[in-house]
Each structure stands twice: as C-alpha cells, then as structure tokens.
Design a protein around this motif. Structure first.
Motif, mmCIF file in Angstrom:
data_model
loop_
_atom_site.group_PDB
_atom_site.id
_atom_site.type_symbol
_atom_site.label_atom_id
_atom_site.label_comp_id
_atom_site.label_asym_id
_atom_site.label_seq_id
_atom_site.Cartn_x
_atom_site.Cartn_y
_atom_site.Cartn_z
ATOM 1 N N MET A 192 0.859 -1.200 0.000
ATOM 2 C CA MET A 192 0.000 0.000 0.000
ATOM 3 C C MET A 192 0.892 1.247 0.000
ATOM 4 N N THR A 193 0.561 2.190 -0.868
ATOM 5 C CA THR A 193 1.364 3.409 -0.991
ATOM 6 C C THR A 193 1.141 4.295 0.226
ATOM 7 N N PRO A 194 2.206 4.793 0.851
ATOM 8 C CA PRO A 194 2.031 5.684 2.005
ATOM 9 C C PRO A 194 1.184 6.895 1.637
ATOM 10 N N ARG A 195 0.293 7.253 2.576
ATOM 11 C CA ARG A 195 -0.592 8.400 2.346
ATOM 12 C C ARG A 195 -0.236 9.485 3.336
ATOM 13 N N PRO A 196 0.345 10.600 2.868
ATOM 14 C CA PRO A 196 0.738 11.648 3.807
ATOM 15 C C PRO A 196 -0.484 12.340 4.394
ATOM 16 N N ALA A 197 -0.378 12.694 5.641
ATOM 17 C CA ALA A 197 -1.446 13.465 6.276
ATOM 18 C C ALA A 197 -1.136 14.944 6.159
ATOM 19 N N GLN A 198 -2.130 15.744 6.571
ATOM 20 C CA GLN A 198 -1.991 17.194 6.480
ATOM 21 C C GLN A 198 -0.846 17.655 7.370
ATOM 22 N N THR A 199 0.097 18.440 6.808
ATOM 23 C CA THR A 199 1.263 18.903 7.552
ATOM 24 C C THR A 199 1.490 20.380 7.276
ATOM 25 N N GLU A 200 1.907 21.129 8.335
ATOM 26 C CA GLU A 200 2.220 22.545 8.173
ATOM 27 C C GLU A 200 3.599 22.801 8.759
ATOM 28 N N ALA A 249 2.849 12.597 9.736
ATOM 29 C CA ALA A 249 2.149 11.335 9.962
ATOM 30 C C ALA A 249 1.867 10.684 8.628
ATOM 31 N N THR A 250 2.168 9.378 8.528
ATOM 32 C CA THR A 250 1.848 8.612 7.326
ATOM 33 C C THR A 250 1.233 7.286 7.742
ATOM 34 N N VAL A 251 0.423 6.738 6.847
ATOM 35 C CA VAL A 251 -0.225 5.453 7.078
ATOM 36 C C VAL A 251 0.315 4.465 6.067
ATOM 37 N N SER A 252 0.898 3.374 6.558
ATOM 38 C CA SER A 252 1.468 2.366 5.667
ATOM 39 C C SER A 252 1.282 0.989 6.284
ATOM 40 N N ASP A 253 0.744 0.072 5.494
ATOM 41 C CA ASP A 253 0.545 -1.318 5.935
ATOM 42 C C ASP A 253 -0.235 -1.388 7.244
ATOM 43 N N ARG A 256 -2.461 19.927 13.624
ATOM 44 C CA ARG A 256 -2.135 19.895 12.201
ATOM 45 C C ARG A 256 -2.303 18.508 11.594
ATOM 46 N N LEU A 257 -2.483 17.485 12.412
ATOM 47 C CA LEU A 257 -2.491 16.119 11.913
ATOM 48 C C LEU A 257 -3.865 15.697 11.425
ATOM 49 N N ASP A 258 -3.859 14.893 10.387
ATOM 50 C CA ASP A 258 -5.086 14.326 9.839
ATOM 51 C C ASP A 258 -5.524 13.174 10.733
ATOM 52 N N ARG A 259 -6.788 13.174 11.175
ATOM 53 C CA ARG A 259 -7.279 12.158 12.098
ATOM 54 C C ARG A 259 -8.037 11.048 11.378
ATOM 55 N N ASP A 260 -7.915 10.950 10.076
ATOM 56 C CA ASP A 260 -8.556 9.868 9.336
ATOM 57 C C ASP A 260 -7.705 8.607 9.488
ATOM 58 N N VAL A 261 -8.171 7.647 10.283
ATOM 59 C CA VAL A 261 -7.393 6.440 10.586
ATOM 60 C C VAL A 261 -8.169 5.184 10.214
ATOM 61 N N ALA A 262 -8.998 5.287 9.173
ATOM 62 C CA ALA A 262 -9.856 4.164 8.812
ATOM 63 C C ALA A 262 -9.049 2.923 8.452
ATOM 64 N N GLU A 263 -7.838 3.100 7.878
ATOM 65 C CA GLU A 263 -7.053 1.948 7.435
ATOM 66 C C GLU A 263 -5.988 1.532 8.445
ATOM 67 N N CYS A 300 -0.436 0.777 9.637
ATOM 68 C CA CYS A 300 0.235 1.374 10.806
ATOM 69 C C CYS A 300 0.399 2.867 10.574
ATOM 70 N N VAL A 301 0.117 3.651 11.621
ATOM 71 C CA VAL A 301 0.310 5.101 11.572
ATOM 72 C C VAL A 301 1.709 5.412 12.083
ATOM 73 N N PHE A 302 2.545 6.032 11.226
ATOM 74 C CA PHE A 302 3.913 6.403 11.593
ATOM 75 C C PHE A 302 3.935 7.890 11.920
ATOM 76 N N LEU A 303 4.295 8.212 13.164
ATOM 77 C CA LEU A 303 4.388 9.600 13.603
ATOM 78 C C LEU A 303 5.855 9.957 13.775
ATOM 79 N N SER A 304 6.205 11.177 13.351
ATOM 80 C CA SER A 304 7.590 11.629 13.485
ATOM 81 C C SER A 304 7.609 13.129 13.710
ATOM 82 N N GLY A 305 8.694 13.604 14.296
ATOM 83 C CA GLY A 305 8.853 15.030 14.549
ATOM 84 C C GLY A 305 8.548 15.362 15.992
ATOM 85 N N ASP A 306 7.956 16.541 16.195
ATOM 86 C CA ASP A 306 7.649 17.050 17.530
ATOM 87 C C ASP A 306 6.137 17.015 17.727
ATOM 88 N N LEU A 307 5.640 16.090 18.526
ATOM 89 C CA LEU A 307 4.203 15.974 18.790
ATOM 90 C C LEU A 307 3.907 16.743 20.075
#
Length: 376
Positions: A1-9, A18-22, A38-45, A24-31
């Motif tokens: 499955m192609t990674p889907r980038p979430a909304q980022t500023e 944040a990206t969704v792949s296989d 700023r993060l997209d909360r669509d986590v259906a997959e 799993c939600v991968f979070l990086s940076g400063d949360l």
C-alpha cells in the motif's frame, strides 16, 4: 500500500508528520500542543501506531496518541503503540490514567415493562418514606412524653429561640403576602360580581376565602419554604460535621435538643401567623373594596360581622397545628437523613420543601372534604 501523507504545516520551531502504511500510523517530529492540531485524524485503514520517530512529546501529544488509539479500536481492544522510549511510555501511562472513561452508549428507549417497573419502584419508595415518617413521628411523640414526665430536661431557651426564628421573624413576609392576596381577591371578585350588580358580596368572598382556606394555607406554604428548609439545613449541617454523633457520644439525645423544640415552636407559632395572615388579608380586601367598589370600611366591617360565621375562622385555626406538625416532622426527618457531603444536604433540603408543601396541600384537601361531609 502506498504511504498516504497526512496534512502537515511548517512551524517556526516544531514540525510533525504522519503517514499510514501497511495498517500502521507512523508519527515523526515534535508531537506537541502546538502541532497536534495539524495532523489528519482519518485512521480508517490503521491498526497500529509507531512513534519511534517522535523526538519531543508532551501531554497534549500523549493524549493525541491515546485518543487516536481509541478511534482506531472503538470496541475497546488495545492498540499496539510501538517505538516508545521509557520516558514516553511513562508519560503515556500517566495520561491514560487521567483520561475520562468512554461515553456510554445511548440507552435504548424504555419498554412498557420498564415503565411499570419504575412505577413499582416509586410506589415502594413512597411507602418506605411514609413508614419512616410515621416511625419518626412516633419517636417524637415518645420524646415529648418523656419530657412531660421530666420537664426539667426540656430546653426552654431553645424553644424561645426557635419561636422567634419561626414566628416573629416571619411576620413581615406573611403579613405582606396575605395583604396582597386580599387585594387580589377583592379586585378579581369585584370584576366578576359587578356584571351581576352584586358587588357587596365581595365581602363574603374575601372573608370566607381568607379565613377558611387561603390565610392559613398560604402561611403554611411560606413557613414550609422558609422554616422547613432551615430545619433541614441546620440539622443536616450538624450531621455532616458529625456533631449529632458527638451528642450521642456525650449521652445527649438529639431528638430532645434539636427536633422537639423546633416542632413545638412551629405548633405554637403557626396559629399566630395564621391569625396575622387573616387580619392582613381582610385589611387588604377592605382597602381594595373601598377603592374599586366604593364599599366603605364601616360597611365592610358590618357585613363581615353579620354575614360571616366565626366558624370559618375556627376551621382555619384547626388546620394550623396539623400543618405545623407536618412541616416540622418532614424538615427534621430530612435533616437527619443528610450524609457526609454537600450534595445530599442540598438535595434533601429541596426534597424537604417540596414534600412539606405537597403534604400540606393534601391534608388541606382532606380537611376540606371532611368539613364538607359533616356540613361545616
């Protein structure tokens, strides 16, 4: 499955991705608190969360991760959170312990059997309260009997104090209320009787209404709201502070010290307040009859004396001690039921006022039916 980038500023000093792949939600940076929005909360997959790329994490970010896990698995199953350091794991556990519980699902509409069950429970509860009030009344009567046998144990100072609080301090509001009731009765009666040329009968209307029913009934309602609630609040506050338990430890009877003086003060003062209410109501009716109908005070007085049976006044005075006993018993009983928190004090004070007013009206209706049946 192609990674889907979430909304980022971009931010001045903090960024998060944040990206969704296989699944799993991968979070990086400063949360942090300034970046979570700023993060997209669509986590259906998504089925898991990986925070190994998180450099800085605060409580807002930890809450975001846990809330994300709840939305990933709304049925309550634990969601795997991977890549957390020891410090991040401790922060997540601290925030998890402080998060509110899940909102309960909306209750289904009650069925007919549920409504019948509620009615049954309410009936059983009403019966239980009636039995407890009867038992409390019996205990009060027993204590009064002991005090009659041993009058030196009676606290006269307490009785006089409560007579002042219940009676003397209530005179202004009772007199004003009765005066206005008399004014209203005269005005409304004049409006209706003028259509038939029977304005003079407004004197009979005012006299019978005030002396027989409204004077003592409205006085009892005012006393129930004023003194009944005060009894519950005072005794309930002492119950909260465990002062009543301290009395029992010292060998003192709270019924003798707290309950009996209050009830006797009500029984003695309510007929006097009823008399004051009757006089004020008649004065208010007389003044309004004079202004509205031209019925002079002398005519009002002569018709009042000649056409009004003194028994109408007696009926009202007969009710007074019963109303006083009801208000005193309910006010003290609810005060004795107060628990160790302020919530129960407020709830039972309101219950005391509502129940006392309800019972006063019920007993007044019973008296009205009884007097009508015996032809009085």
């Amino acid at each position: 499955m192609t990674p889907r980038p979430a909304q980022t500023e971009e931010s001045r000093s903090a960024t998060v991705d944040a990206t969704v792949s296989d699944g799993c939600v991968f979070l990086s940076g400063d949360l942090l608190i300034e970046t979570v929005e700023r993060l997209d909360r669509d986590v259906a997959e998504a089925r898991a969360i990986d925070i190994s790329g998180i450099e800085h994490l605060d409580t807002a970010g930890a809450w975001f991760i846990l809330d994300l896990g709840r939305r990933i698995s709304p049925d309550g199953d634990d969601v795997s959170i991977k890549g957390a350091s020891d410090a991040q794991s401790q922060l997540l556990e601290t925030v998890r312990a402080s998060m509110p519980p899940e909102t309960a699902e909306a209750e289904s509409r009650p069925t007919l059997s549920d409504r019948i069950e509620d009615i049954g429970r309410a009936t059983a509860n009403a019966g239980r309260i009636a039995l407890e009030l009867t038992s409390f009344l019996g205990e009060v009567i027993a204590v009064m009997g002991r005090l009659a046998i041993h009058p030196r144990r009676f606290r006269m100072t307490s009785l006089v104090h409560h007579m002042q609080q219940v009676g003397w301090n209530a005179i202004p509001i009772v007199a004003l209320m009765a005066f206005l009731i008399g004014v209203v009765l005269a005005f409304q009666g004049a409006t209706q009787l003028r259509q038939f040329g029977a304005e003079v009968f407004v004197v009979d209307l005012i006299a019978i209404s005030v002396l027989r029913e409204l004077g003592i009934l409205l006085t009892a309602i005012i006393v129930a709201g004023r003194s009944g609630s005060a009894f519950t609040a005072a005794i309930g506050s002492m119950k909260m502070r465990e002062e009543i338990d301290a009395m029992r430890t010292l060998g003192l009877n709270p019924m003798e010290i707290l309950v009996v003086p209050r009830i006797l003060a009500l029984i003695l003062m309510l007929p006097i307040l009823g008399l004051i209410a009757d006089v004020s109501g008649l004065v208010g009716g007389a003044i309004m009859s004079w202004l509205e109908l031209g019925v002079s005070p002398s005519v009002f007085q002569s018709r009042l004396v000649s056409n009004t049976d003194v028994w109408h006044f007696g009926v009202g005075m007969i009710k007074a001690p019963f109303f006083a006993l009801i208000i005193g018993i309910i006010g003290c009983y609810e005060g004795m039921k107060v628990g160790g928190n302020a919530e129960s004090l407020g709830r039972l004070t309101s219950t005391s006022v509502v129940l006392a007013i309800f019972m006063v009206i019920v007993v007044d209706a019973v008296f009205s039916v009884f007097f009508a049946l015996v032809g009085v």
